[in-house]
Design a protein around this motif. Structure first.
Motif, short mmCIF file in Angstrom:
data_model
loop_
_atom_site.label_atom_id
_atom_site.label_comp_id
_atom_site.label_asym_id
_atom_site.label_seq_id
_atom_site.Cartn_x
_atom_site.Cartn_y
_atom_site.Cartn_z
N UNK A 50 0.75 -1.11 -0.14
CA UNK A 50 -0.06 -0.13 0.02
C UNK A 50 0.81 1.22 0.08
N UNK A 51 2.06 1.08 0.30
CA UNK A 51 2.94 2.32 0.74
C UNK A 51 3.27 2.78 -0.62
N UNK A 54 0.88 5.05 -2.12
CA UNK A 54 0.66 6.19 -1.04
C UNK A 54 1.87 7.19 -1.65
N UNK A 55 2.99 6.67 -1.74
CA UNK A 55 4.32 7.34 -2.17
C UNK A 55 4.08 7.88 -3.57
N UNK A 57 1.49 8.88 -5.13
CA UNK A 57 0.58 9.93 -4.94
C UNK A 57 1.26 11.34 -4.44
N UNK A 58 1.92 10.76 -3.35
CA UNK A 58 2.81 11.49 -2.45
C UNK A 58 3.84 12.76 -3.27
#
Lengths: 154, 224
Positions: A50-51, A54-55, A57-58
């Motif tokens: 999942x990270x 998220x990364x 998008x970040x």
């Protein structure tokens, strides 16, 4: 108008056994799909942390999609089903923080589905174009701190 | 182990509203195993918080740390060296972890990112169930190894009650009747005779009713 010239940055996490091979086939078939899609090969969508999403998008991705094998045809039996659940959960998180859950999607295809790969790339790119830039990309590119670790190990 | 789950993101954001830099602190034991507060959850929560705050025009700086155990001083102490400029610690430990950090780090605001739920076990990946209520006076020897305090909705010592139907508790068709489980287990052990023996009223002073609890083992203490 900025919206007309907007070229989204899209990250596609593709399983090596299906979607990645389908992308290869799309290339061999000389099918056109948008250059906005940047492919990251993964050994199975079940390996998708999942990270990673998220990364992405970040760090400024406007959209992310995960492409795994057809349901019931995962090389590791159920990796794609597990990924589907993670994507569903993360869509909720993205919605909650204001990025928008529709900027993340899960697709399924087999290695023989080159045309479907191109279709998905076109379809998703059109969706993100419609949505416009990620609200985060308006606030410059983001630094992700490299400061994770175990305090007691130091 | 202790089972916890993350608070709603909005609640956590509200707690951190006036913070500019926080340490997001995970714990490497129970909450890692129940996927609520380990290194990965720290990474995910910190990432979500950074993005949410960025979008509000109030960037949040995060320092991600996962302690081996938040509930022991020796693992808490190394954190002291990294508190410079930190407005708060957002702890993904259980309630014990949050309090241990507060107790050991005076002057530092420690905020809970999790709701600590119960002591239990994973039935399967992603499903946890309560098993022990920490009553302080175990009766599992009388009940076939199934706890009437934790598994019976009414914590009856001599059940079942009239709300037991087809092996389920009246509070929900998803909840097994604790006393049906006990009966079935005793039957399979050939010890239904234990059902005939009334269990005497419980001394609840050993439980939370007796106030905060403490154990002192003189044989283990060190020094003078």
């Amino acid at each position: 108008m900025a919206a007309e010239t907007f070229e989204p940055e899209i990250v596609a996490f593709c399983c090596t056994y299906c979607a990645y091979a389908a992308a290869d086939l799309a290339g061999s078939m000389r099918l056109r799909y948008p250059t906005n899609v940047k492919i990251v090969k993964i050994p199975c969508t079940g390996k998708l942390d999942s990270l990673y999403i998220m990364r992405a998008f970040e760090k400024g991705a406007d959209g992310v999609y995960v492409a795994g094998c057809l349901e019931g045809q995962c090389h590791f039996l159920e990796g794609n089903i597990n990924a589907k659940r993670r994507v569903k959960y993360l869509k909720k998180v993205l919605e909650e923080i204001g990025i928008g859950g529709e900027r993340l999607e899960m697709y399924n295809m087999s290695a023989a589905m080159g045309p479907r790969f191109a279709e998905v790339a076109n379809e998703f790119t059109a969706r993100i174009r419609e949505l416009g830039p990620s609200p985060l990309s308006a606030t410059a590119k983001h630094k992700v701190p490299a400061s994770s670790g175990t305090a007691a190990e130091q | 182990m202790i089972i916890a789950e993350q608070k709603p993101l909005s609640e956590i954001e509200e707690m951190l509203a006036d913070c500019h830099k926080v340490m997001v602190a995970g714990c490497g034991t129970c909450v890692t195993v129940c996927f609520a507060g380990g290194e990965k959850e720290v990474g995910l929560l910190a990432s979500a918080l950074r993005m949410a705050r960025e979008l509000k025009g109030q960037p949040l700086e995060t320092l991600e740390r996962t302690l081996h155990r938040q509930c022991e001083w020796e693992f808490v102490d190394p954190v002291k060296a990294e508190l410079e400029g930190i407005d708060a610690i957002l702890s993904l430990g259980c309630g014990v972890g949050v309090q241990a950090l507060s107790e050991r780090l005076p002057g530092v605001r420690v905020l809970p990112a999790l709701n600590t739920k119960f002591m239990g076990l994973p039935l399967e990946q992603g499903v946890w169930s309560e098993r022990c209520a920490g009553c302080g006076d175990c009766v599992l020897d009388l009940t076939g190894g199934i706890c009437p305090i934790a598994r019976c909705s009414k914590s009856l010592l001599n059940g079942p009650c009239g709300g037991s139907a087809s092996g389920k508790c009246e509070i929900s068709p998803d909840v097994d009747c604790g006393w049906q489980l006990i009966y079935d287990r005793l039957e399979s052990l050939g010890r239904l005779d234990l059902m005939e023996e009334p269990i005497p009223p419980k001394d609840w002073s050993y439980a939370r009713d007796g106030g905060p609890r403490r154990i002192v083992r003189e044989d283990l203490r060190l020094g003078q």
